[in-house]
Design an enzyme around this catalytic site. Structure first.
Site, PDB file in Angstrom:
ATOM      1  N   GLY A 264      36.602  40.117  32.014  1.00 45.80           N
ATOM      2  CA  GLY A 264      37.889  39.521  32.348  1.00 45.80           C
ATOM      3  C   GLY A 264      38.721  40.446  33.222  1.00 45.80           C
ATOM      4  CD  GLU A 267      40.410  49.441  29.381  1.00 43.16           C
ATOM      5  OE1 GLU A 267      40.017  48.321  29.744  1.00 43.16           O
ATOM      6  OE2 GLU A 267      39.888  50.066  28.438  1.00 43.16           O
ATOM      7  CG  ASN A 268      39.628  50.756  36.170  1.00 44.19           C
ATOM      8  OD1 ASN A 268      38.670  51.075  35.502  1.00 44.19           O
ATOM      9  ND2 ASN A 268      39.676  49.629  36.875  1.00 44.19           N
ATOM     10  CD  GLU A 301      42.360  44.532  30.685  1.00 49.44           C
ATOM     11  OE1 GLU A 301      42.050  45.711  30.427  1.00 49.44           O
ATOM     12  OE2 GLU A 301      41.736  43.546  30.216  1.00 49.44           O
ATOM     13  CG  HIS A 304      43.226  48.679  27.134  1.00 51.40           C
ATOM     14  ND1 HIS A 304      42.769  49.083  25.901  1.00 51.40           N
ATOM     15  CD2 HIS A 304      42.458  47.597  27.472  1.00 51.40           C
ATOM     16  CE1 HIS A 304      41.786  48.282  25.499  1.00 51.40           C
ATOM     17  NE2 HIS A 304      41.589  47.359  26.435  1.00 51.40           N
TER      18      HIS A 304
END
Ligand code: PHE
Ligand code: ZN
Length: 881
Positions: A264, A267-268, A301, A304
């Site tokens: 989906g 979260e970099n 995200e 995170h």
């Protein structure tokens, strides 16, 4: 290529060892070209253990060009398919390597790859090793300095994590950008993007007064569909500060929409990559549900950044540490943006209709697994959703305020660290005084879905009522290390009502720790109606025999949406089961006498539906959830003792009868004018649409000419995608010219919008007609269909194999052959997608013998594929074991 390893290796949690080296810092240089990319890395290593001589780095699909230590080229190394070993290294040194990679040929969508004309990365879980040689494990954290160089015209935008520190000209129509991320991070959070992208942005301010630049990047043609995502991002930042006092920590937050994406979103740090489906939306192209999902995933995200990035996982067995917690955080967020009940029902469905099935099947595993072959296979509903349920139970037991203190303690204690699920449980225990590290912790280590049985006993003489709760644990497929199931700590919320729905007590929670426990209530002059497992207070199967009358009372009068929903499903299940009873008794002249629901059952059911439609004052968005009939798949799970075909027949009879009986009040409801514009995305407007479309859907089960005309009219009037798709789905139940006309209109409108076009593929694939399989086969050759695009594969094949139960499981077995052929091909393109697509076949235990045989034949063909990826091998071999 390492996805072709000969003997798949199992990894064990028990084998965890700290790395022998730390990485002090890393500098990466990417030279991007259309036919190759050169990656130069400089990594500063330091031994943590001076007795160690060699340094082993992971690497896959890399062509090594050079190696030097402290600027001197060396030949003291060995390269293999899986990595690079440098011999006799000093205690502290800088290693430089240069490798050549081919993003333009990378169809795995892991590592550095190209999607349309965009270079992008996906490193979780083990993709970074496909970019350069590294200690690619989450407990090795370091700061990154990244230089990207590419053609100016084709790739004007060059992005990586953190802050932009420099950019400039590089000659020969090339340019460069240099990024620096001050936060030490594991390699799985690294990201890079290069492309011709458009951007919208907005500056927001944290509570402490710091400005943060929020940016959404997309392909130029779709930038007008990014506004909603930008708003959702801003709401996420505000919410996490207001709710948990967690603020964003960099000056810039970027989201890039990518068309080809396995999951989906990702979260970099500071540079999220998203499946375009969860960024791009306009009222014409996306449904209200799509908007809801976008907001939810953007939140996920973003959250995170603390639960995952600031505090990360020690190893991949701890995946639920970040995912379970973040799922729960995004659930609180979405509940605040809509209603608690609405969001909760969505979670309940995911857990009961999908995670429970995973637990029943060959891949059953604990929320914290103790072994795996391929970590990609463990991004599961168990790790995510059941993991989220565990956090919810903690929240339920300690209350919101204590939970917030616990979370604050966890972040304070472990900021900048890579930790375990035990570390989380310890922090939450310390803050709350509730021990979560002992018996409660079994939720993390024990696989399987517990069953809670409830027995009730009313004694008119003593005016007492007793409820006895007991817990039961069935064996699971992973019994090798899971043979001894133990009792869990199960919070069960309950409340009592009288027959007229008047409350007899406030909600209370019993925490079941023993195998059986009885509670007793006195001074009850009549037998009460019990409302149990309110708000689905624990991820368990509830067995509680209640009379149909009691169930109707709960549906009408209970104030807990989950209990009402569940009670209604039990009523429907019982009606279906009555119908099946008729089907199976005198089967001499099959299908001659049409089956019918006993009049008394129908009358009572219609009474309750009419109550919902006309008297009940539940929020419209929640009422829509009650009005939606469960899918065949849900009925089939509720009635495991009956064959699929019988359940299917009976469900159709029931739906048609209900639609006919309810026709008047439903039409009356639909004939009232809409209060909101179709482009209005306000909660009130969304609620109104969901309610009206639920009515339309229910009405359409009648399948008569009137309902076809009504649905066609709704399609033609529709302005937004929510109403358009609802009408199309209603039409999709009939093989009518109206359906054909609507489908071709839909194609004309949305030919050039990939997200909307996915819906067109999915509607075809979900049609419950015997020739749907041929339609699927022919759509697979449609010019807009691509096997390399996971969204397209999921829309066409995923819908047919996972959502069209009746046709996929056609007794001929042709559905199974279609899927196994697909998987065999996909395994050579994108193994992690191939493995995911195999799940419908692995559920063979749920079906009759004839189907089981056909499914196992398909699985056997797959397990013998040469070559076969580790991803697919693990799933298929476990399902045949
Ligand atoms: N970590 C991502 C999330 O849950 C999911 C993901 C896993 C994405 C693996 C890509 C690859 O937010
Ligand atoms: Zn996540």
């Amino acid at each position: 290529m390492t996805q072709r390893k000969k003997t798949p290796q199992t990894q064990y949690l028990a084998d965890y060892k700290r790395a022998d080296f730390t990485i002090e810092q890393v500098t990466l240089d990417f030279s991007l070209f259309d036919n190759q990319t050169i990656v130069t890395s400089k990594i500063v290593f330091k031994k943590t253990n001076n007795r160690v001589k060699n340094l082993h780095l992971t690497g896959e699909d890399l062509t090594l060009l050079s190696v030097s230590i402290d600027q001197k080229e060396t030949s003291h190394y060995e390269v293999s398919d899986t990595g690079l070993t440098i011999k006799q290294v000093p205690n502290e040194f800088t290693l430089s390597t240069q490798v050549l990679i081919h993003p333009e040929k990378n169809t795995l969508l892991s590592g550095l790859y190209r999607s349309n004309a965009i270079f992008c990365t996906q490193c979780e879980a083990e993709g970074f090793r496909r970019i350069t040689y590294f200690l690619d494990r989450p407990d090795v954290m370091t700061t990154y300095q990244v230089r990207i160089e590419a053609d100016k015209t084709q790739y004007p935008v060059l992005l990586s994590n953190g802050n932009l520190v420099e950019q400039g000209d590089a000659g020969q129509n090339r340019h460069f950008a240099m990024w620096h991320d001050p936060f030490p991070k594991p390699s799985y959070l690294f990201a890079l993007v290069a492309g011709d992208l458009a951007c919208i942005n907005k500056t927001t301010t944290t509570q402490s007064g710091r400005d943060v630049l929020l940016e959404i990047y997309t392909e130029k043609a779709f930038i007008n569909q990014a506004d909603y995502a930008l708003g959702a991002l801003e709401r996420s930042l505000k919410w996490d500060e207001e709710t948990f006092n967690l603020a964003y920590d960099l000056d810039r937050y970027m989201i890039v929409a990518i068309s080809d994406f396995n999951a989906g979103a990702m979260e970099n740090k500071g540079l999220n990559l998203f499946n375009a489906k969860y960024v791009l939306a306009s009222p014409e192209t996306a449904t209200d549900k799509d908007f809801f999902n976008i907001e939810n995933i953007i939140g996920h995200e973003y959250f995170h950044n603390w639960s995952g990035n600031r505090v990360t996982c020690r190893d991949w067995f701890q995946l639920s540490l970040k995912e379970g917690l973040t799922v729960f955080r995004d659930a609180l967020f979405s509940a605040d943006m809509t209603t608690k009940g609405y969001k909760r029902l969505e979670e309940v469905r995911t857990v009961r209709d999908h995670q429970f099935i995973e637990d029943q099947g060959p891949m059953s595993h604990p929320v914290r697994p103790s072994s795996y072959i391929e970590i990609n296979n463990f991004y599961t509903l168990t790790v995510y959703e059941k993991g989220g349920e565990i956090i919810r139970m903690m929240y339920q037991m300690m209350g919101a305020e204590t939970f917030k203190r616990g979370l604050a303690l966890y972040f304070e204690r472990h900021d900048g660290q890579a930790v375990t699920v035990e570390d989380f449980a310890t922090a939450m225990s310390d803050a709350s005084g509730i021990d979560l590290t002992g018996q409660f912790f079994r939720w993390y280590t024990q696989s399987g879905t517990p069953t809670v049985r409830v027995n009730s006993l009313y004694d008119a003489q003593s005016k007492t009522y007793k409820l006895t709760f007991s817990q039961h644990h069935l064996p699971t497929a992973d019994q090798a290390n899971q043979a001894d199931k133990q009792d869990l700590v199960i919070p069960i919320a309950y409340r009592l009502f009288d027959e007229a729905g008047q409350s007899l007590c406030d909600e209370r929670t019993i925490v079941l720790t023993e195998s059986e426990k009885t509670i007793e209530f006195g001074s009850l002059s009549k037998r009460p109606v019990a409302s149990i497992l309110r708000n689905f207070s624990a991820p368990v199967r509830l067995h509680f025999e209640q009379s149909i009358d009691d169930l109707h009372t709960l549906v009408r009068f209970d104030d807990d949406l989950f209990v009402r929903y569940d009670a209604l499903h039990h009523i429907l299940k019982s009606a279906v089961s009555q119908l099946i009873g008729q089907q199976t008794t005198p089967q001499k002249t099959p299908q001659k006498t049409p089956q019918s629901i006993p009049q008394s059952t129908l009358t009572q059911l219609v009474g309750t539906y009419e109550y919902l439609l006309t008297k009940d004052n539940t929020p419209a968005i929640e009422k829509a959830e009650l009005l939606a009939l469960p899918s065949l798949s849900v009925f089939f799970s509720l009635l495991p003792e009956h064959p699929l075909d019988a359940v299917d027949q009976a469900v159709k009879t029931l739906s048609a009868a209900l639609a006919q009986q309810m026709s008047e009040p439903l039409q009356a409801r639909l004939s009232t004018p809409c209060e909101h514009e179709e482009h209005d995305l306000s909660f009130a407007a969304v609620s109104e649409r969901s309610y009206r479309n639920a009515c339309l859907q229910l009405l359409s089960y009648a399948g008569d000419t009137d309902s076809i005309a009504r649905a066609k009219n709704a399609y033609d009037q529709a302005q937004g995608m929510t109403n358009r798709l609802a009408a199309l789905e209603a039409l999709n139940q009939t093989q009518s010219p109206e359906r054909e006309a609507a489908l071709s209109d839909f194609y004309q409108r949305f030919e050039s919008d990939p997200q909307a076009l996915d819906k067109w593929f999915a509607v075809h694939a979900s049609a419950d007609f015997p020739n749907t399989i041929d339609t699927v086969k022919s759509l697979a050759t449609h010019p807009k269909f691509q096997l390399t695009n996971p969204n397209k594969v999921r829309a066409l094949y995923g819908t047919f194999c996972m959502r069209n139960l009746a046709q996929f499981h056609h007794p001929s077995g042709q559905g199974y052959r279609l899927l196994s052929d697909l998987i065999a091909t996909l395994d050579t393109i994108n193994p992690s997608l191939a493995a995911r697509m195999a799940s419908p076949l692995t559920q063979w235990q749920r079906f009759d013998d004839a189907r089981q045989d056909l499914m196992k034949t398909a699985l056997t063909t797959l397990v013998n594929l040469q070559p076969i990826s580790d991803d697919l091998y693990e799933i298929i071999s476990k399902s045949l074991a």
